[in-house]
Scaffold this active site. Structure first.
Site, PDB file in Angstrom:
ATOM      1  N   THR A   1      -9.334  -5.410 -12.604  1.00 25.85           N
ATOM      2  CA  THR A   1      -9.825  -4.054 -12.366  1.00 25.85           C
ATOM      3  C   THR A   1      -8.681  -3.069 -12.601  1.00 25.85           C
ATOM      4  OG1 THR A   1     -11.366  -4.907 -10.708  1.00 25.85           O
ATOM      5  CG2 THR A   1     -10.943  -2.553 -10.673  1.00 25.85           C
TER       6      THR A   1
ATOM      7  N   ARG B   1       0.824  -6.409 -13.269  1.00 28.69           N
ATOM      8  CA  ARG B   1      -0.479  -6.518 -13.912  1.00 28.69           C
ATOM      9  C   ARG B   1      -0.412  -5.840 -15.268  1.00 28.69           C
ATOM     10  NH1 ARG B   1      -4.164  -5.220  -8.617  1.00 28.69           N
ATOM     11  NH2 ARG B   1      -2.413  -3.829  -8.175  1.00 28.69           N
TER      12      ARG B   1
ATOM     13  N   LYS C   1      -6.789 -17.186  -1.378  1.00 28.27           N
ATOM     14  CA  LYS C   1      -8.144 -16.677  -1.612  1.00 28.27           C
ATOM     15  C   LYS C   1      -9.187 -17.784  -1.467  1.00 28.27           C
ATOM     16  CE  LYS C   1      -7.234 -12.354  -2.476  1.00 28.27           C
ATOM     17  NZ  LYS C   1      -7.690 -11.282  -1.557  1.00 28.27           N
TER      18      LYS C   1
ATOM     19  N   ASN D   1      -8.466 -13.309  11.853  1.00 23.94           N
ATOM     20  CA  ASN D   1      -8.523 -12.175  12.770  1.00 23.94           C
ATOM     21  C   ASN D   1      -9.701 -11.257  12.463  1.00 23.94           C
ATOM     22  OD1 ASN D   1      -6.262 -12.968  14.227  1.00 23.94           O
ATOM     23  ND2 ASN D   1      -4.840 -11.816  12.930  1.00 23.94           N
TER      24      ASN D   1
ATOM     25  N   GLY E   1       0.817  -1.200   0.000  1.00 30.41           N
ATOM     26  CA  GLY E   1       0.000   0.000   0.000  1.00 30.41           C
ATOM     27  C   GLY E   1       0.855   1.255   0.000  1.00 30.41           C
TER      28      GLY E   1
ATOM     29  N   VAL F   1      -2.629  -7.113   9.539  1.00 26.69           N
ATOM     30  CA  VAL F   1      -3.830  -7.830   9.975  1.00 26.69           C
ATOM     31  C   VAL F   1      -3.569  -9.309  10.235  1.00 26.69           C
ATOM     32  CG1 VAL F   1      -5.394  -6.240   8.816  1.00 26.69           C
ATOM     33  CG2 VAL F   1      -4.618  -8.274   7.611  1.00 26.69           C
TER      34      VAL F   1
ATOM     35  N   TYR G   1      -1.210 -17.359  -3.964  1.00 25.87           N
ATOM     36  CA  TYR G   1      -2.292 -16.373  -4.048  1.00 25.87           C
ATOM     37  C   TYR G   1      -3.639 -17.057  -4.253  1.00 25.87           C
ATOM     38  CZ  TYR G   1      -4.855 -12.192  -5.580  1.00 25.87           C
ATOM     39  OH  TYR G   1      -5.770 -11.169  -5.695  1.00 25.87           O
TER      40      TYR G   1
END
Length: 323
Positions: free
Chosen positions: A176, A187, A150, A100, A37, A58, A146
């Protein structure tokens, strides 16, 4: 005022979700460990009284004081460069991280929406992909960290829903694009635009016959918003069914940017999906949602965003981050 926690809030999708829920009048708490991020994505929100930011992983215990009504779990590396470079962290955020979030939701009696992905379908043998297709995934291949993170995340979420009666929602996100993506993050769209801006040849992996279906970020956020407020607990595809080959897409980027770069071809990575196209029948029927922004309009907006960045960021973003 409803209070919502958005994990991965400084990422591409997370930051756009922060914008939407602030606009809708929610008190937004963004959480991000900033591995992938970027605070520049949300710095415009820092001055607002109904926005908070927590730098936190997290995968470790989460505590949020006070009431909490909703949780959006969007924390995860999402580009091949990232999840191939940090595979353990990718698996942890999809397992420990979701555990969590679900535990916090249970304590707070909050509703959870998790960001799953079209990658749960793997290299699909069904086309277009419907939500009842179980997928064709190599769990021990390079993309397995990955894909399986998911898939596990979906299974854990549904277990909390059925066993604990937790209110849960699952969105399966297809390709997206839009402002705030990282250039050359692995990407295809930001990679092509980044190469065009830097005057480099556009790189296609494989022969370019593989397909993708690109959804503009504003459309995706609208679908997620509707799904969160719906009463449907099973997975829903959100994406744009307008399918295009990578070779055709490269030609669109060259035309859009007005450059004269050549296209160069490299070997296709292992387990790279040959086809990607969402069946959005459920989204239409349950949410009354379908994409509104066509690819030409969305690409123009995205290119203008990247073109107007300081030029040093064209090159800064091209460097692979070290973890």
């Amino acid at each position: 005022m409803k209070r919502i926690l958005i994990t991965g809030g400084a990422g591409f999708l997370g930051s756009h979700l922060c914008d939407r829920f602030v606009k809708e009048g929610y008190h937004v708490m963004a959480m991000d460990n900033l591995i992938t991020g970027d605070l520049r994505n949300i710095e415009h929100l820092f001055k607002l009284p109904n926005f908070e930011f927590y730098q936190h992983d997290v995968s470790k215990f989460i505590h949020v004081p006070g009431e909490l009504h909703y949780i959006l779990h969007f924390a995860s590396p999402a580009s091949p460069i990232d999840y191939l470079k940090i595979p353990i962290q990718t698996l942890k955020v999809g397992s420990l991280g979701i555990h969590n979030c679900l535990g916090l939701a249970r304590v707070k009696n909050a509703r959870v929406l998790i960001a799953s992905t079209s990658e749960v379908y793997g290299d699909p043998q069904v086309h277009p992909q419907t939500e009842d297709y179980w997928g064709h995934v190599n769990p021990v291949g390079p993309r397995g960290v990955y894909d399986e993170a998911k898939r596990f995340q979906e299974a854990m979420t549904m277990a909390y829903h059925t066993y604990h009666g937790l209110e849960t929602r699952i969105v399966r996100i297809f390709n997206t694009y839009g402002p705030r993506m990282r250039l050359n993050d692995g990407r295809v769209l930001p990679a092509f635009i980044g190469q065009a801006l830097r005057g480099e040849d556009l790189t296609i992996f494989g022969d370019g016959s593989q397909t993708r279906s690109f959804c503009y970020v504003d459309d995706l956020v609208e679908g997620i918003y509707r799904l969160l407020l719906s009463d449907y607990p099973n997975p829903v595809n959100i994406g744009n069914p307008s399918e295009i080959t990578i070779k055709e897409f490269a030609e669109e980027i060259i035309k859009l940017t007005g450059t004269d770069q050549k296209v160069v071809y490299k070997d296709l990575p292992k387990d790279d999906p040959k086809q990607r196209q969402p069946d959005i029948t459920k989204a239409k029927e349950i949410l009354g949602w379908e994409p509104k922004v066509d690819r030409a309009e969305g690409l123009k907006k995205t290119y203008e965003y990247f073109k107007n960045l300081p030029q040093e960021r064209w090159f800064e973003e091209a460097k692979h981050r070290e973890f």
